[in-house]
Design an enzyme around this catalytic site. Structure first.
Site, PDB file in Angstrom:
ATOM      1  N   ASN A   9      25.568  32.506  50.807  1.00  0.00           N
ATOM      2  CA  ASN A   9      26.443  33.607  50.399  1.00  0.00           C
ATOM      3  C   ASN A   9      25.686  34.902  50.674  1.00  0.00           C
ATOM      4  O   ASN A   9      24.755  35.247  49.951  1.00  0.00           O
ATOM      5  CB  ASN A   9      26.767  33.454  48.903  1.00  0.00           C
ATOM      6  CG  ASN A   9      27.483  34.664  48.329  1.00  0.00           C
ATOM      7  OD1 ASN A   9      27.999  35.501  49.073  1.00  0.00           O
ATOM      8  ND2 ASN A   9      27.519  34.760  47.011  1.00  0.00           N
ATOM      9  N   TRP A  10      26.108  35.590  51.731  1.00  0.00           N
ATOM     10  CA  TRP A  10      25.358  36.788  52.139  1.00  0.00           C
ATOM     11  C   TRP A  10      25.636  37.995  51.246  1.00  0.00           C
ATOM     12  O   TRP A  10      24.987  39.026  51.374  1.00  0.00           O
ATOM     13  CB  TRP A  10      25.714  37.151  53.583  1.00  0.00           C
ATOM     14  CG  TRP A  10      25.161  36.199  54.598  1.00  0.00           C
ATOM     15  CD1 TRP A  10      24.345  35.120  54.366  1.00  0.00           C
ATOM     16  CD2 TRP A  10      25.387  36.244  56.009  1.00  0.00           C
ATOM     17  NE1 TRP A  10      24.047  34.499  55.544  1.00  0.00           N
ATOM     18  CE2 TRP A  10      24.666  35.169  56.576  1.00  0.00           C
ATOM     19  CE3 TRP A  10      26.111  37.087  56.862  1.00  0.00           C
ATOM     20  CZ2 TRP A  10      24.662  34.924  57.949  1.00  0.00           C
ATOM     21  CZ3 TRP A  10      26.110  36.840  58.225  1.00  0.00           C
ATOM     22  CH2 TRP A  10      25.389  35.771  58.757  1.00  0.00           C
ATOM     23  N   LYS A  11      26.656  37.911  50.422  1.00  0.00           N
ATOM     24  CA  LYS A  11      27.046  39.044  49.570  1.00  0.00           C
ATOM     25  C   LYS A  11      27.252  40.285  50.452  1.00  0.00           C
ATOM     26  O   LYS A  11      27.695  40.131  51.585  1.00  0.00           O
ATOM     27  CB  LYS A  11      25.995  39.260  48.478  1.00  0.00           C
ATOM     28  CG  LYS A  11      25.724  37.952  47.720  1.00  0.00           C
ATOM     29  CD  LYS A  11      24.911  38.120  46.480  1.00  0.00           C
ATOM     30  CE  LYS A  11      24.746  36.755  45.813  1.00  0.00           C
ATOM     31  NZ  LYS A  11      24.006  36.815  44.545  1.00  0.00           N
ATOM     32  N   HIS A  95      33.068  34.175  41.987  1.00  0.00           N
ATOM     33  CA  HIS A  95      31.618  34.404  41.863  1.00  0.00           C
ATOM     34  C   HIS A  95      31.350  35.307  40.660  1.00  0.00           C
ATOM     35  O   HIS A  95      32.137  36.208  40.366  1.00  0.00           O
ATOM     36  CB  HIS A  95      31.083  35.048  43.147  1.00  0.00           C
ATOM     37  CG  HIS A  95      29.591  35.090  43.179  1.00  0.00           C
ATOM     38  ND1 HIS A  95      28.874  36.063  42.539  1.00  0.00           N
ATOM     39  CD2 HIS A  95      28.691  34.248  43.727  1.00  0.00           C
ATOM     40  CE1 HIS A  95      27.577  35.813  42.704  1.00  0.00           C
ATOM     41  NE2 HIS A  95      27.438  34.723  43.423  1.00  0.00           N
ATOM     42  N   GLU A  97      29.500  37.764  40.260  1.00  0.00           N
ATOM     43  CA  GLU A  97      29.484  39.213  40.535  1.00  0.00           C
ATOM     44  C   GLU A  97      30.903  39.765  40.604  1.00  0.00           C
ATOM     45  O   GLU A  97      31.156  40.908  40.225  1.00  0.00           O
ATOM     46  CB  GLU A  97      28.703  39.484  41.835  1.00  0.00           C
ATOM     47  CG  GLU A  97      27.206  39.332  41.606  1.00  0.00           C
ATOM     48  CD  GLU A  97      26.414  38.820  42.794  1.00  0.00           C
ATOM     49  OE1 GLU A  97      26.897  38.935  43.940  1.00  0.00           O
ATOM     50  OE2 GLU A  97      25.306  38.292  42.572  1.00  0.00           O
ATOM     51  N   GLU A 167      26.604  28.201  38.664  1.00  0.00           N
ATOM     52  CA  GLU A 167      25.615  29.261  38.834  1.00  0.00           C
ATOM     53  C   GLU A 167      25.354  29.937  37.493  1.00  0.00           C
ATOM     54  O   GLU A 167      26.115  30.819  37.081  1.00  0.00           O
ATOM     55  CB  GLU A 167      26.130  30.299  39.831  1.00  0.00           C
ATOM     56  CG  GLU A 167      26.410  29.731  41.205  1.00  0.00           C
ATOM     57  CD  GLU A 167      26.346  30.807  42.276  1.00  0.00           C
ATOM     58  OE1 GLU A 167      25.538  30.647  43.199  1.00  0.00           O
ATOM     59  OE2 GLU A 167      27.064  31.802  42.173  1.00  0.00           O
ATOM     60  N   GLY A 173      19.608  35.756  41.537  1.00  0.00           N
ATOM     61  CA  GLY A 173      18.833  36.889  42.037  1.00  0.00           C
ATOM     62  C   GLY A 173      17.659  37.269  41.146  1.00  0.00           C
ATOM     63  O   GLY A 173      17.046  38.320  41.326  1.00  0.00           O
ATOM     64  N   SER A 213      18.856  31.488  42.578  1.00  0.00           N
ATOM     65  CA  SER A 213      17.460  31.489  43.032  1.00  0.00           C
ATOM     66  C   SER A 213      17.029  30.177  43.694  1.00  0.00           C
ATOM     67  O   SER A 213      15.892  29.746  43.557  1.00  0.00           O
ATOM     68  CB  SER A 213      16.518  31.845  41.877  1.00  0.00           C
ATOM     69  OG  SER A 213      16.824  33.141  41.385  1.00  0.00           O
ATOM     70  N   GLY A 234      21.989  32.630  47.721  1.00  0.00           N
ATOM     71  CA  GLY A 234      22.142  34.055  47.989  1.00  0.00           C
ATOM     72  C   GLY A 234      20.963  34.586  48.781  1.00  0.00           C
ATOM     73  O   GLY A 234      20.887  34.428  50.002  1.00  0.00           O
ATOM     74  N   GLY A 235      20.001  35.172  48.080  1.00  0.00           N
ATOM     75  CA  GLY A 235      18.858  35.837  48.717  1.00  0.00           C
ATOM     76  C   GLY A 235      18.188  35.042  49.829  1.00  0.00           C
ATOM     77  O   GLY A 235      17.934  35.572  50.924  1.00  0.00           O
TER      78      GLY A 235
END
Ligand code: PGA
Length: 252
Positions: A9-11, A95, A97, A167, A173, A213, A234-235
């Site tokens: 997930n590149w956000k 998600h 966010e 999640e 993150g 993470s 993500g990251g």
């Protein structure tokens, strides 16, 4: 047996040219991976270019969100038809966010899942508790409500199309991950809840990803758990090299 699914997930990251560069590298790095579904979720603006670039490869495309109407006066929104049109197979819905910053609720998640089904998209539905809920022992209550409100009323065939992503918000993150045992406990609970709303056979087939993470150091231990069927990353999905190491966890 559930086929593992690792999704990046590149956000809100990467321009079109950065996205295309990434995919060219990733294609080469994971060309021999056959036993895992590999999915990337770029921003809306990069979907089409990435879609062209992954054609014929073992990488599949996801969007990061969708709106529930097919078309019309909904400024700024993107419909399931448009996602299908650019070659998306999956769509991430709910998600944390989106829930935290953009007013996403279990009710809107339900509508988005329903709309995605009409176009044959495969939703990846995110659930998870906040730090305070975790600390005060409310995790199971929160997840139970999310699952029931997001997923009730769908048919057997529809339920067969879903992937869930657990999640814990406190792990996203932050560099903190739930231990594999903590995550497994919640994943097993999620499967039990699914059994309450659909056929046992279907609930056994639903893939449940862990997210928060995830990196190339912790992926193997997470994937070793019986109810962890993949990861939403993500990251660590932003560099082709680190994402490919996660995808190839079983070979490390
Ligand atoms: P993270 O994000 O891997 O950077 O923690 C996961 C996610 O939000 O899907």
């Amino acid at each position: 047996m559930r086929r593992p699914i690792i999704a990046g997930n590149w956000k809100m990251n990467k321009t079109v040219s950065e996205a295309v560069d990434f995919v060219r590298q990733l294609k080469a790095l994971v060309a021999n991976v056959r036993e895992i579904d590999i999915v990337i979720a770029p921003t809306f603006t990069a979907l089409q270019a990435v879609s062209r670039e992954i054609e014929g490869s073992n990488i599949e495309l996801a969007a990061q969100d969708v709106f529930w109407e097919a078309s019309g006066a909904f400024t700024g929104e993107i419909s399931p038809i448009m996602l299908k049109d650019v070659g998306c197979r999956y769509v991430i819905i709910g998600h944390s966010e989106r829930r935290q910053y953009f007013g996403e609720t279990n009710e809107s998640v339900h509508k988005k899942i329903k709309a995605s089904f009409t176009l044959g998209l495969h939703p990846i539905i995110c659930v998870g508790e906040a730090l305070e809920e975790w600390e005060t022992g409310k995790t199971f209550d929160v997840i139970k409500i999310q699952i029931i409100q997001c997923l009730e009323g769908f048919s057997r065939e529809e339920m067969e199309r879903i992937t869930l992503a657990y999640e814990p918000i406190w792990a996203i993150g932050t560099g903190k991950t739930a231990t594999p045992q903590q995550a497994e406990e919640v994943h097993a609970f999620i499967r039990e809840q699914l059994e309450g709303i659909t056929h046992r056979q279907v609930s056994q087939g639903v893939r449940i990803q862990y997210g928060g993470s995830v990196n190339s150091d912790n992926i193997s231990d997470l994937m070793a758990q019986p109810n962890i069927d993949g990861a939403l990353v993500g990251g660590a999905s932003l560099k082709a090299d680190s994402f490919s190491r996660i995808v190839k966890y079983s070979k490390m």
